[in-house]
Motif scaffolding. Structure first.
Motif, short mmCIF file in Angstrom:
data_model
loop_
_atom_site.label_atom_id
_atom_site.label_comp_id
_atom_site.label_asym_id
_atom_site.label_seq_id
_atom_site.Cartn_x
_atom_site.Cartn_y
_atom_site.Cartn_z
N ARG A 117 0.83 -1.21 0.00
CA ARG A 117 0.00 0.00 0.00
C ARG A 117 0.86 1.25 0.00
NH1 ARG A 117 -3.84 -3.32 4.03
NH2 ARG A 117 -5.33 -4.06 2.45
N ALA A 118 2.00 1.18 0.69
CA ALA A 118 2.91 2.32 0.72
C ALA A 118 3.51 2.58 -0.66
CB ALA A 118 4.03 2.08 1.73
N ALA A 119 3.60 1.53 -1.48
CA ALA A 119 4.15 1.68 -2.83
C ALA A 119 3.27 2.56 -3.70
CB ALA A 119 4.34 0.31 -3.48
N GLY A 120 1.98 2.67 -3.33
CA GLY A 120 1.07 3.54 -4.08
C GLY A 120 0.66 3.00 -5.43
N ASN A 121 0.90 1.71 -5.64
CA ASN A 121 0.54 1.07 -6.92
C ASN A 121 -0.55 0.04 -6.65
OD1 ASN A 121 0.40 -0.59 -9.21
ND2 ASN A 121 2.55 -0.27 -9.71
N PRO A 122 -1.79 0.30 -7.10
CA PRO A 122 -2.88 -0.63 -6.80
C PRO A 122 -2.67 -2.03 -7.35
CG PRO A 122 -3.57 1.00 -8.43
CD PRO A 122 -2.26 1.45 -7.89
N LEU A 123 -1.90 -2.16 -8.44
CA LEU A 123 -1.64 -3.48 -8.99
C LEU A 123 -0.74 -4.29 -8.05
CD1 LEU A 123 -2.10 -5.45 -11.28
CD2 LEU A 123 -0.17 -4.43 -12.49
N VAL A 124 0.26 -3.64 -7.47
CA VAL A 124 1.12 -4.30 -6.48
C VAL A 124 0.30 -4.70 -5.27
CG1 VAL A 124 3.07 -3.96 -4.90
CG2 VAL A 124 3.21 -3.10 -7.24
N GLU A 125 -0.59 -3.81 -4.82
CA GLU A 125 -1.45 -4.11 -3.68
C GLU A 125 -2.35 -5.31 -3.99
OE1 GLU A 125 -5.07 -2.09 -1.06
OE2 GLU A 125 -3.87 -0.83 -2.39
N ALA A 126 -2.93 -5.33 -5.19
CA ALA A 126 -3.82 -6.43 -5.57
C ALA A 126 -3.08 -7.76 -5.61
CB ALA A 126 -4.45 -6.15 -6.93
N ALA A 127 -1.89 -7.75 -6.21
CA ALA A 127 -1.10 -8.99 -6.31
C ALA A 127 -0.72 -9.50 -4.93
CB ALA A 127 0.15 -8.74 -7.15
N THR A 128 -0.38 -8.59 -4.02
CA THR A 128 -0.01 -8.98 -2.66
C THR A 128 -1.21 -9.57 -1.93
OG1 THR A 128 1.65 -7.22 -2.59
CG2 THR A 128 0.99 -8.18 -0.49
N LEU A 129 -2.36 -8.93 -2.07
CA LEU A 129 -3.58 -9.43 -1.43
C LEU A 129 -3.95 -10.81 -1.97
CD1 LEU A 129 -5.55 -6.09 -1.44
CD2 LEU A 129 -5.24 -7.51 0.59
N MET A 130 -3.83 -10.99 -3.29
CA MET A 130 -4.15 -12.29 -3.89
C MET A 130 -3.21 -13.37 -3.37
SD MET A 130 -6.81 -12.05 -5.92
CE MET A 130 -6.71 -13.33 -7.16
N THR A 131 -1.95 -13.01 -3.18
CA THR A 131 -0.98 -13.96 -2.64
C THR A 131 -1.32 -14.33 -1.21
OG1 THR A 131 0.75 -13.07 -4.07
CG2 THR A 131 1.47 -14.38 -2.18
N CYS A 132 -1.67 -13.32 -0.41
CA CYS A 132 -1.97 -13.57 1.01
C CYS A 132 -3.21 -14.45 1.19
CB CYS A 132 -2.15 -12.25 1.74
SG CYS A 132 -0.60 -11.36 2.04
N THR A 133 -4.13 -14.44 0.23
CA THR A 133 -5.32 -15.29 0.36
C THR A 133 -4.96 -16.77 0.30
OG1 THR A 133 -5.78 -15.29 -2.03
CG2 THR A 133 -6.82 -13.56 -0.71
N GLN A 134 -3.77 -17.09 -0.22
CA GLN A 134 -3.37 -18.49 -0.35
C GLN A 134 -2.75 -19.05 0.92
OE1 GLN A 134 -1.06 -19.05 -4.05
NE2 GLN A 134 -1.90 -17.10 -4.74
N LEU A 135 -2.53 -18.18 1.92
CA LEU A 135 -2.00 -18.67 3.19
C LEU A 135 -3.00 -19.58 3.88
CD1 LEU A 135 -0.38 -15.44 4.66
CD2 LEU A 135 0.83 -17.52 3.98
N GLU A 136 -2.49 -20.60 4.52
CA GLU A 136 -3.35 -21.50 5.26
C GLU A 136 -3.78 -20.84 6.57
OE1 GLU A 136 -1.07 -25.05 5.76
OE2 GLU A 136 -0.88 -25.39 3.60
N ASP A 137 -4.77 -21.45 7.22
CA ASP A 137 -5.26 -21.00 8.53
C ASP A 137 -5.96 -19.65 8.50
OD1 ASP A 137 -4.32 -23.29 10.03
OD2 ASP A 137 -2.31 -22.49 9.78
N LEU A 138 -6.29 -19.15 7.31
CA LEU A 138 -7.15 -17.98 7.24
C LEU A 138 -8.59 -18.44 7.41
CD1 LEU A 138 -5.87 -15.94 4.15
CD2 LEU A 138 -5.50 -15.40 6.55
N THR A 139 -9.39 -17.68 8.14
CA THR A 139 -10.81 -17.98 8.18
C THR A 139 -11.42 -17.61 6.83
OG1 THR A 139 -11.47 -15.80 8.95
CG2 THR A 139 -10.85 -17.42 10.65
N LEU A 140 -12.58 -18.16 6.54
CA LEU A 140 -13.25 -17.81 5.29
C LEU A 140 -13.51 -16.32 5.22
CD1 LEU A 140 -15.81 -20.70 4.64
CD2 LEU A 140 -13.99 -19.94 3.10
N GLN A 141 -13.88 -15.73 6.35
CA GLN A 141 -14.17 -14.30 6.36
C GLN A 141 -12.91 -13.49 6.05
OE1 GLN A 141 -17.22 -12.98 6.42
NE2 GLN A 141 -16.10 -11.12 5.88
N GLN A 142 -11.76 -13.91 6.61
CA GLN A 142 -10.50 -13.22 6.31
C GLN A 142 -10.15 -13.35 4.83
OE1 GLN A 142 -8.15 -15.38 9.23
NE2 GLN A 142 -7.75 -13.50 10.40
#
Length: 303
Positions: free
Chosen positions: A205-230
C-alpha cells in the motif's frame, strides 16, 4: 528490423525487440516477441556486437520461458551465459543465471534451479549489485521451498526483503515478504507468517501502486489457517485494487475467488452474483475457457 539492419542501423534492429517487449508481453503476443527477439540475436551476431547478442539471447530465454518452451529457453540462456562469460561480465552472467533458475523451477527441475540461484547470489555478492542479489535471494527461497528446505527458504526470503527495504524498493519488498510468509508457514510459525503477510500488505500500500497491492492481497489469500471471512475480505480488497489499476483479468480472477469462498461459506446467492461478474469480465476479455469454467460453477449452484 530487417530493413533497419540492411540500412546499416544495427543498433535499431537489435534494440527494437527490447522496446516492444512490454507491449507484446502485455498483449500476450509471445510468438511475435519470440520471432523479433530471435531476429535480434541473428542481427547482433552478424554485426559482431557480442554484448548486444548476449543480451538478446537472455531476453529470448525469458520470453521462451514465459511461453513454457523450456528446452528452447535453456539453450538461449546457455548461449547468453557463454557470451557474457567470454566478455567477463559477471553482473550480467548473474542476471542470466537468475532467469535460468526460474525457468528450471517452473519446469520442475528444482535441484538444478537451486544451484543456479545459489550461483547467481554468490556472483552478485561479489559484484555488489544489491538489487540483483535481492532478486536472486527471493528466487532462491522459492527453490528451497520446493525442495522443502524451509529454514533456508526463510533465511533467503528475509534477507531479500531486508535488501529491498534498504534500497527503498517497496514493491519488491512486499513480494519478498510474501515469500517469507509462506516459508514461515511451512515451518509451522503461523503467527509469524501472518505478521509477514501484514508487513507485505503495508509495504504494497505504501508503494502507491494498486496493482502491487492487488497482487499482494491475492498472494496472502493463499495462506493456510485464514478464516473464510478473512479470505473473503482479502479478496474483496484485491478486487477493488484491481479495478483501480484497470487490471481486468486479475479482477475477474479475484471475483471468481470471492465466489468460491462465498460458496464454501454457504452464501450461494452472493456467490452466483460474484461468479456472474467474473464470467462477464472473462467474456469481455475474450478468455472463453475461463468464462466457461465460471459458468459451470454458476450452473452447479443454480441446479
Amino acid at each position: 528490423m530487417a530493413a533497419a539492419a540492411e540500412a546499416g542501423h544495427h543498433d535499431i534492429a537489435v534494440n527494437l525487440p527490447v522496446v516492444l517487449y512490454d507491449y507484446l508481453t502485455w498483449r500476450g503476443y509471445y510468438d511475435d516477441l519470440i520471432s523479433v527477439t530471435t531476429t535480434g540475436c541473428r542481427i547482433a551476431r552478424q554485426s559482431g556486437a557480442l554484448a548486444a547478442e548476449a543480451g538478446a539471447w537472455n531476453n529470448l530465454g525469458i520470453v521462451l520461458s514465459e511461453a513454457s518452451r523450456y528446452e528452447e529457453a535453456f539453450h538461449a540462456f546457455d548461449r547468453a551465459l557463454d557470451l557474457f562469460t567470454s566478455l567477463g561480465n559477471d553482473n550480467e552472467r548473474g542476471k542470466v543465471l537468475n532467469g535460468l533458475g526460474l525457468a528450471l523451477l517452473e519446469s520442475g527441475r528444482h535441484a538444478e534451479a537451486l544451484r543456479a540461484h545459489q550461483e547467481a547470489v554468490a556472483i552478485q555478492r561479489v559484484t555488489g549489485n544489491l538489487r540483483e542479489q535481492a532478486a536472486a535471494l527471493n528466487n532462491l527461497s522459492l527453490a528451497h521451498q520446493d525442495l522443502e528446505d524451509h529454514a533456508e527458504a526463510c533465511a533467503a526470503a528475509e534477507e531479500a526483503a531486508s535488501l529491498f527495504q534498504r534500497l527503498g524498493d517497496i514493491a519488491d519488498e512486499a513480494s519478498a515478504l510474501c515469500t517469507t510468509a509462506f516459508a514461515l508457514q511451512a515451518l509451522g510459525k503461523i503467527e509469524e507468517s501472518r505478521v509477514a503477510c501484514g508487513r507485505a500488505l503495508t509495504a504494497s500500500r505504501a508503494a502507491g501502486n494498486p496493482l502491487v497491492e492487488a497482487a499482494t492481497l491475492m498472494t496472502c489469500t493463499q495462506l493456510e489457517d485464514l478464516t473464510l471471512q478473512q479470505q473473503i475480505e482479502y479478496l474483496l480488497q484485491a478486487e477493488a485494487a484491481c479495478e483501480r489499476a484497470n487490471a481486468a483479468e486479475l479482477q475477474a480472477t479475484a471475483l471468481s475467488g470471492i465466489g468460491v469462498a462465498l460458496t464454501a461459506a454457504g452464501e450461494r446467492d452472493q456467490a452466483v452474483a460474484y461468479f456472474g461478474r467474473a464470467q462477464r469480465l472473462f467474456e469481455e476479455l475474450g478468455l472463453t475457457e475461463q468464462a466457461a469454467e465460471v459458468g459451470e460453477g454458476i450452473a452447479v449452484l443454480q441446479s
